[in-house]
Write an enzyme that holds these catalytic residues in place. Sequence first.
Site, mmCIF file in Angstrom:
data_model
loop_
_atom_site.group_PDB
_atom_site.id
_atom_site.type_symbol
_atom_site.label_atom_id
_atom_site.label_comp_id
_atom_site.label_asym_id
_atom_site.label_seq_id
_atom_site.Cartn_x
_atom_site.Cartn_y
_atom_site.Cartn_z
ATOM 1 N N ARG A 93 -3.696 -6.655 5.439
ATOM 2 C CA ARG A 93 -4.488 -7.610 5.590
ATOM 3 C C ARG A 93 -5.633 -7.429 4.894
ATOM 4 N NH1 ARG A 93 -1.606 -9.903 8.194
ATOM 5 N NH2 ARG A 93 -1.313 -10.736 9.965
ATOM 6 N N GLU A 146 -10.116 -14.533 3.335
ATOM 7 C CA GLU A 146 -9.310 -15.926 3.037
ATOM 8 C C GLU A 146 -9.379 -17.210 3.016
ATOM 9 O OE1 GLU A 146 -5.418 -14.756 3.330
ATOM 10 O OE2 GLU A 146 -5.776 -12.851 1.988
ATOM 11 N N HIS A 198 -1.008 -14.213 -0.258
ATOM 12 C CA HIS A 198 -0.613 -13.832 0.628
ATOM 13 C C HIS A 198 0.221 -14.538 0.643
ATOM 14 C CE1 HIS A 198 -2.821 -13.196 5.065
ATOM 15 N NE2 HIS A 198 -0.913 -12.551 5.035
#
Length: 370
Positions: free
Chosen positions: A209, A237, A254
């Site tokens: 994360r 993000e 990601h």
Amino acid sequence: MKIYADENMPLVAEFFEQLGQVKLFNGRTVSATDVADAEVLLVRSVTQVNQALLAQNTALRYVGTATIGTEHIDQGYLAGRNISFSSAPGCNAQSVVEYVLSAIWALAEKYQWQLSGKTLGIVGVGHIGQRLAEAAAALGIKLLLCDPPRAAAEPDFTHTPFRALCTQADIISFHTPMVLTGPAPSWHLLDAEALALLKPGCALINASRGAVIDNEALLQALTHRPRPVVLDVWEHEPEILQALLPYLDIATAHIAGHSIEGKARGTEMLYQQLCTLLNQQPLRQLADLLARPAVEKVQISDNFGLPDVQNLARMLYDVRRDDALFRFHIQREGFDWLRKSYPPRREFSSVQLLGGKVPDWMTQLGFTSQ
């Protein structure tokens, strides 16, 4: 049955069409109006499922997220409305492990490391971290494991506290969920103070994360003391701190878990959960729906050894491809476009190894043999 699903969930129509009408939506921009009549809602991590999103919906029976993490789901709210929920723990674990291995091999080549002399610290030893530990051990890399919840629950778990790990590891790979409160929070776990503890040259890899690392503190630290850094996840993000880019060895959007198998496995797990909820027999299996891989079989000889495995792995996936895509497109196309347009990538298991003697450690890495 009205089934609403994130448009980036692979094979979602193929799996769920037997159960109802499948309608796709943009997971980042979906609104309460868009899902007002949904009976089943299937999401990924970009969608916040909470009272605001479900304010107009009175028909919802089931919510599923095709992800390991669940911090984007208000589970208390769902429970209060008697809406069933499930996630997909472990669905993309192998995909993330292969991403991290590719990153480690790329760094080892760039900085001329001997991996047998390196110590890898793994922070968060759940589905992904445990599988990474087993793969790294197969490659002869020394390990330090940090997982406070496991240490508290398992007397035999060999735990290294995070700050101690920072002073000892040559490579640190993060695989912890986002935990904001409690005895072991992970938000800004690697902050300015922890960064100051790192060994010179200690490499950082974050595929968990974004906010596990304080991105602003990382930028300040890297301007004074560069070190190898791989970031797949970012704070805030999709509005990421692009000023970090010049200081990173590998930057991606990601996508560590975005192998074809990893994403589709999450879809399959939700399909199985919904079939159970509806008391229906599953009629679809992932193996029957996956496309035939471009490379199906590879013959290896008895001379195949550890120095050869990264060449075989790179034939399937080289993280440097995704770094190049990221740097070329991030300003013009943006973070979400990179995720949505991610090119196909197969896992090690898609290739069957042929040969008289396939080493056991190859299957420990995720390859299959005849």
